[in-house]
Design an enzyme around this catalytic site. Sequence first.
Site, PDB file in Angstrom:
ATOM      1  N   ASP A 279      39.555  52.767  36.095  1.00  0.00           N
ATOM      2  CA  ASP A 279      38.108  52.595  35.889  1.00  0.00           C
ATOM      3  C   ASP A 279      37.381  53.760  35.193  1.00  0.00           C
ATOM      4  O   ASP A 279      36.854  53.632  34.081  1.00  0.00           O
ATOM      5  CB  ASP A 279      37.410  52.257  37.223  1.00  0.00           C
ATOM      6  CG  ASP A 279      37.853  53.130  38.404  1.00  0.00           C
ATOM      7  OD1 ASP A 279      38.605  54.100  38.197  1.00  0.00           O
ATOM      8  OD2 ASP A 279      37.437  52.833  39.542  1.00  0.00           O
TER       9      ASP A 279
ATOM     10  N   GLU B 195      39.438  64.071  43.321  1.00  0.00           N
ATOM     11  CA  GLU B 195      38.405  63.925  44.358  1.00  0.00           C
ATOM     12  C   GLU B 195      37.590  65.208  44.537  1.00  0.00           C
ATOM     13  O   GLU B 195      36.374  65.162  44.678  1.00  0.00           O
ATOM     14  CB  GLU B 195      39.027  63.493  45.696  1.00  0.00           C
ATOM     15  CG  GLU B 195      39.583  62.085  45.703  1.00  0.00           C
ATOM     16  CD  GLU B 195      38.511  60.984  45.702  1.00  0.00           C
ATOM     17  OE1 GLU B 195      37.320  61.298  45.673  1.00  0.00           O
ATOM     18  OE2 GLU B 195      38.907  59.802  45.713  1.00  0.00           O
TER      19      GLU B 195
ATOM     20  N   ARG C  13      33.557  65.232  43.678  1.00  0.00           N
ATOM     21  CA  ARG C  13      32.632  65.366  44.811  1.00  0.00           C
ATOM     22  C   ARG C  13      32.119  66.796  44.961  1.00  0.00           C
ATOM     23  O   ARG C  13      30.926  67.008  45.207  1.00  0.00           O
ATOM     24  CB  ARG C  13      33.310  64.929  46.113  1.00  0.00           C
ATOM     25  CG  ARG C  13      33.773  63.479  46.070  1.00  0.00           C
ATOM     26  CD  ARG C  13      34.154  62.978  47.441  1.00  0.00           C
ATOM     27  NE  ARG C  13      34.962  61.776  47.347  1.00  0.00           N
ATOM     28  CZ  ARG C  13      34.928  60.770  48.208  1.00  0.00           C
ATOM     29  NH1 ARG C  13      34.116  60.804  49.239  1.00  0.00           N
ATOM     30  NH2 ARG C  13      35.722  59.722  48.069  1.00  0.00           N
TER      31      ARG C  13
ATOM     32  N   GLU D  40      28.995  51.060  43.296  1.00  0.00           N
ATOM     33  CA  GLU D  40      29.078  50.669  41.886  1.00  0.00           C
ATOM     34  C   GLU D  40      28.125  49.554  41.487  1.00  0.00           C
ATOM     35  O   GLU D  40      27.526  49.584  40.405  1.00  0.00           O
ATOM     36  CB  GLU D  40      30.524  50.287  41.525  1.00  0.00           C
ATOM     37  CG  GLU D  40      31.476  51.467  41.379  1.00  0.00           C
ATOM     38  CD  GLU D  40      31.979  52.064  42.698  1.00  0.00           C
ATOM     39  OE1 GLU D  40      31.635  51.524  43.779  1.00  0.00           O
ATOM     40  OE2 GLU D  40      32.724  53.067  42.644  1.00  0.00           O
TER      41      GLU D  40
ATOM     42  N   THR E  73      30.788  60.266  37.591  1.00  0.00           N
ATOM     43  CA  THR E  73      31.249  59.094  38.338  1.00  0.00           C
ATOM     44  C   THR E  73      30.838  59.174  39.808  1.00  0.00           C
ATOM     45  O   THR E  73      30.869  58.175  40.515  1.00  0.00           O
ATOM     46  CB  THR E  73      32.780  58.939  38.205  1.00  0.00           C
ATOM     47  OG1 THR E  73      33.132  57.603  38.559  1.00  0.00           O
ATOM     48  CG2 THR E  73      33.532  59.956  39.058  1.00  0.00           C
TER      49      THR E  73
HETATM   50  C1  DMJ Z   1      33.408  57.391  44.267  1.00  0.00           C
HETATM   51  O1  DMJ Z   1      34.029  58.480  44.827  1.00  0.00           O
HETATM   52  C2  DMJ Z   1      33.387  57.450  42.761  1.00  0.00           C
HETATM   53  O2  DMJ Z   1      32.405  56.601  42.280  1.00  0.00           O
HETATM   54  C3  DMJ Z   1      34.716  57.118  42.159  1.00  0.00           C
HETATM   55  O3  DMJ Z   1      34.700  57.124  40.755  1.00  0.00           O
HETATM   56  C4  DMJ Z   1      35.171  55.767  42.629  1.00  0.00           C
HETATM   57  N1  DMJ Z   1      35.118  55.633  44.061  1.00  0.00           N
HETATM   58  C5  DMJ Z   1      34.017  56.139  44.806  1.00  0.00           C
HETATM   59  C6  DMJ Z   1      32.962  55.127  45.150  1.00  0.00           C
HETATM   60  O4  DMJ Z   1      33.356  53.855  45.327  1.00  0.00           O
END
Ligand code: DMJ
Length: 452
Positions: free
Chosen positions: A238, A111, A115, A356, A440
């Site tokens: 994922d 995380e 982020r 997403e 992501t």
């Molecule tokens: C985000 O923090 C990122 O996209 C992560 O890969 C998956 N979950 C959240 C958004 O849903």
Amino acid sequence: MIRIILILSFIPFFLIQCKTQHVDRKALAEQVKTEYDFAWQNYKKYAWGSDELKPLSQSGHNWYGQSLQMTPIDALDGLIILGFDTEADSVGEWIAAETSWDKDINVQVFEVTIRLMGGLLTSYQMTGDGQLLDLAVDLADRLLPAFESETGMPYRYVNLKTGALSDPNSNPAEIATLMLEFGTLSRLTQNPVYYQKAKQGIRALFEKRPANDLPGQSINVETGAWTNQRSHIGGMIDSYYEYLLKSWLLFDDADFRHMWDVHITALNSHLAVDTNSGFWYGRVDMHTGNLNAAEFGALEAFFPAVLALAGDTVRARKLMSSCLKMWSLHNLEPEVLNFEEMQIPERGAFYYLRPEIIESLYYLFHFTADEKFLIAAKKIFEDIQKYCRTENGYTIIRDVRSKEKGDLMPSYFLAETLKYLYLLFSDTAPVGLDDYIFTTEAHPLKKAAISE
Ligand code: DMJ
């Protein structure tokens, strides 16, 4: 007759509208900007200095007791991309002055990488402010101990001050979804250690796959033993797939191409399924490949984007259409949907402002120029405003059927959800899919790094 009604009810509202609607992209881009500003100003008003806004209680929330400046750092490149230049300058200066990682807290490596490190790297690439790069380097150096496991796969948690490690029970997504950020840091600093450590973790994970090339949902990084045998494209797996493909494209590293090729072949043979309700990727047993749950959800909706980026627009279009059916059932998508019954299991009725599905529309529109994807995005934007907007910012929904509100505006709502909407509608955005690979967390990284 019942069958016809059933089939018609699966046709998303967006697709029925397609033939008649035209989208005023410029006006929509302006509306997204207005909503971005609204969400950001409310974060500042009620939660400034905290990780995230709780709009109903008009307060802030910190993930680990003390703030890591999650929302400002995650949102900064969005402020730049949407054109809030003066605000971006002062937020960038504030982050540089106020942020310290010297904190005695155990943080989730995945995380904080996606982020915080991702946000800092993109903002550095867009501004040239070396203080942001220094913060990214300091953070990465404090996370590096995570890779000191028996297998080379990273532990889930590391203490930012002491380097103490915890939770060896990790998963493919958390192990792999460091590569774009750590690899970019190596490019920018000319220090190969970040690239090497992140790749070594992915390589060790890949070597543990069973003969049918389907990874499980969790794995122990000390022993290398699989601890959950479910295989799917949802949460915990994922972005493993996403980062294999994108690491190949960003770093031109053929090893990642090989790993991506191996897995996408397995996914299309074992998980892909055509049903009365559409084309989906289900959940299977990692050893037998047999379907054990006809489930798909909001997180899985990233996959049309990945398929499109890989050049498979045929499957991408089919899966996108299924994702839109999932959204239109309740005009907000659930976290989990049983796609055979088109019913939501009780445990999966929430919508956490996830990006997403919009991310996938952005890729689909980029690669096909088909206006129906803009029309779908407009409808989703309207639904989010209708059901998730409060007087004090946007919030998560506890149940998409009742539309009961929760009390949190996750940092990715600014970093991803609104950013992807803006990128879809704007034709003047300073970043796009031709020249950038998006992490992501939707932080765009230059295909050719500044230092090269
Ligand atoms: C985000 O923090 C990122 O996209 C992560 O890969 C998956 N979950 C959240 C958004 O849903």
